[in-house]
Design an enzyme around this catalytic site. Structure first.
Site, PDB file in Angstrom:
ATOM      1  N   LEU A  71       3.994  10.682 -12.271  1.00  0.00           N
ATOM      2  CA  LEU A  71       2.713  10.157 -12.743  1.00  0.00           C
ATOM      3  C   LEU A  71       2.948   8.698 -13.122  1.00  0.00           C
ATOM      4  O   LEU A  71       3.474   8.394 -14.193  1.00  0.00           O
ATOM      5  CB  LEU A  71       2.189  10.951 -13.937  1.00  0.00           C
ATOM      6  CG  LEU A  71       1.887  12.427 -13.649  1.00  0.00           C
ATOM      7  CD1 LEU A  71       3.016  13.329 -14.139  1.00  0.00           C
ATOM      8  CD2 LEU A  71       0.563  12.840 -14.273  1.00  0.00           C
ATOM      9  N   HIS A 125       7.917  13.206 -14.684  1.00  0.00           N
ATOM     10  CA  HIS A 125       8.223  11.909 -15.295  1.00  0.00           C
ATOM     11  C   HIS A 125       7.074  10.926 -15.099  1.00  0.00           C
ATOM     12  O   HIS A 125       6.228  11.080 -14.213  1.00  0.00           O
ATOM     13  CB  HIS A 125       9.498  11.314 -14.675  1.00  0.00           C
ATOM     14  CG  HIS A 125       9.255  10.674 -13.345  1.00  0.00           C
ATOM     15  ND1 HIS A 125       9.000   9.319 -13.199  1.00  0.00           N
ATOM     16  CD2 HIS A 125       9.191  11.206 -12.095  1.00  0.00           C
ATOM     17  CE1 HIS A 125       8.806   9.050 -11.924  1.00  0.00           C
ATOM     18  NE2 HIS A 125       8.915  10.170 -11.224  1.00  0.00           N
ATOM     19  N   CYS A 126       7.056   9.905 -15.963  1.00  0.00           N
ATOM     20  CA  CYS A 126       6.216   8.731 -15.765  1.00  0.00           C
ATOM     21  C   CYS A 126       7.160   7.532 -15.859  1.00  0.00           C
ATOM     22  O   CYS A 126       8.239   7.579 -15.264  1.00  0.00           O
ATOM     23  CB  CYS A 126       5.066   8.683 -16.762  1.00  0.00           C
ATOM     24  SG  CYS A 126       5.525   8.983 -18.481  1.00  0.00           S
ATOM     25  N   TYR A 127       6.809   6.482 -16.602  1.00  0.00           N
ATOM     26  CA  TYR A 127       7.737   5.351 -16.702  1.00  0.00           C
ATOM     27  C   TYR A 127       8.772   5.589 -17.798  1.00  0.00           C
ATOM     28  O   TYR A 127       9.978   5.521 -17.568  1.00  0.00           O
ATOM     29  CB  TYR A 127       6.968   4.053 -16.961  1.00  0.00           C
ATOM     30  CG  TYR A 127       7.787   2.813 -16.681  1.00  0.00           C
ATOM     31  CD1 TYR A 127       7.892   2.318 -15.384  1.00  0.00           C
ATOM     32  CD2 TYR A 127       8.454   2.147 -17.697  1.00  0.00           C
ATOM     33  CE1 TYR A 127       8.657   1.191 -15.110  1.00  0.00           C
ATOM     34  CE2 TYR A 127       9.219   1.016 -17.438  1.00  0.00           C
ATOM     35  CZ  TYR A 127       9.321   0.537 -16.151  1.00  0.00           C
ATOM     36  OH  TYR A 127      10.089  -0.573 -15.884  1.00  0.00           O
TER      37      TYR A 127
END
Length: 387
Positions: A71, A125-127
């Protein structure tokens, strides 16, 4: 790789967004500074981490990751996407409260569930692994363990202490739970959520984007397939304007809910009222009549399991969803509503400004009909009879 429904645009290779343009014209994540590898196992086989973990091949092999759910504003680097042992899914979304993460939650939960059912290990995960990805994992935990938002949040936070969905995502997660961890298009709160997103787009573009055309409901006077039994008609020409399911109910805010007054008490009360103008009396009578009629048909008309009914709801103003007969509502941010048949003024609309009901409640965006201009009718075997 599965992709979200939104289309990704090509960016030049000199973009400062942390991505690198590929020959395919699709931006992917190549250059970034997400910090050291950060990954935590939240549930058996379900991992929550940051971008660094998702792009570190040794970490992926060490934790036996088989599926990655991303994401982020751009996809993962190409060498990760092409890894033979990985199945990936990408959702393009920014970490902003007004972003619509709700539309993706059901698909993301299904992706996680499917991966775990295959005995795989999933990395979401994202950033930084704080807001977007944690929201998705919380949604999964709510559905998997039948939890409300707060217990699910605390469960995830116990495994990864710095998770923190932004305020907008928290509201959407609570709505997701209210709908049974799925999208229920008949849920009134979901309808309002979609309308507010559409209103934001109208504020920016001054025109309704095609992706939000679905918030405008079909004209009930034209729809012939499974017509609803309860409709609102123009009082002058009796043209069908709205079905019962189009109404966005609200409770009175500034005054306590009033019970339906019996006719004999109503007449006595009317005799004690000071003289009113014709318009005031007409509006008061129209709202009062709608309250009485709605009370009589409530049980028969609110049979849909997805319909959220509130007792003693206000009828001072009839808030409704946008409907196809409402002229030029996709091209104007606000205006008046006229009957498409007799052209009588029926109400007003605004995508960008709040409308305050006399009871004190506000609605944004607002599409409303004046009660004195419409009447409630009940259809029996395709024969319309006024109640």
């Amino acid at each position: 790789m599965e992709q979200s429904q939104s289309q990704r645009q090509a960016w030049p290779s000199s973009s400062a967004g942390g991505g690198k343009a590929q020959d395919s014209g699709v931006l992917t994540r190549e250059d970034f500074d997400g910090g050291p590898v950060s990954i935590d196992e939240v549930d058996t086989g379900l991992f929550l981490g940051n971008l660094t973990a998702a792009t570190h091949m040794e970490t992926l092999r060490s934790f036996k990751i088989t599926h990655i759910l991303t994401l982020d504003s751009v996809p993962l680097p190409q060498h990760i996407l092409e890894a033979s042992f990985l199945t990936t899914k990408y959702i393009q979304i920014a970490d902003m409260p007004r972003e619509d993460i709700l539309q993706h939650l059901e698909g993301c939960v299904d992706f996680i569930s499917s991966a775990l059912a295959q005995q795989g290990n999933v990395l979401v995960h994202c950033y930084f692994g704080v807001s977007r990805s944690s929201s998705t994992v919380i949604a999964y935990m709510m559905k998997r363990h039948n939890l409300d938002f707060l217990p699910a949040y605390e469960l995830v936070k116990a495994k990864r202490r710095f998770v923190q969905p932004n305020a907008g995502f928290v509201s959407q997660l609570k709505l997701f739970r209210r709908m049974g961890c799925k999208i229920d298009p008949n849920c009134q709160r979901y309808k309002i959520h979609r309308l507010r997103l559409a209103g934001e787009q109208m504020r920016k573009a001054k025109i309704l984007p095609q992706s939000f055309h679905s918030v405008v409901r079909p004209d009930p006077d034209i729809t012939r397939e499974n017509p609803e039994p309860i409709v609102f008609r123009c009082r002058r020409c009796r043209r069908v304007l709205a079905s019962k399911s189009h109404v966005l109910e609200h409770k009175p805010r500034d005054r306590p809910p009033q019970e339906v007054v019996p006719k004999e008490k109503e007449e006595v009360a009317a005799a004690k009222l000071p003289a009113q103008s014709h318009d005031q009396a007409e509006n008061h009578h129209g709202a009062r009549m709608l309250e009485q009629l709605s009370e009589r048909i409530r049980q028969s008309s609110l049979g849909s399991p997805g319909h959220e009914s509130t007792p003693n709801y206000c009828r001072s103003i009839l808030f409704v969803e946008p409907i196809a007969w409402m002229h030029r509502i996709m091209l104007n941010t606000q205006g008046r509503l006229y009957c498409p048949k007799c052209e009588q003024k029926l109400g007003n609309f605004s995508w960008i400004n709040a409308c305050k009901c006399p009871c004190g409640e506000t609605m944004t965006p607002a599409f409303y009909l004046i009660p004195s201009k419409v009447e409630l009718s009940k259809a029996v075997q395709n024969v319309q009879t006024t109640v």
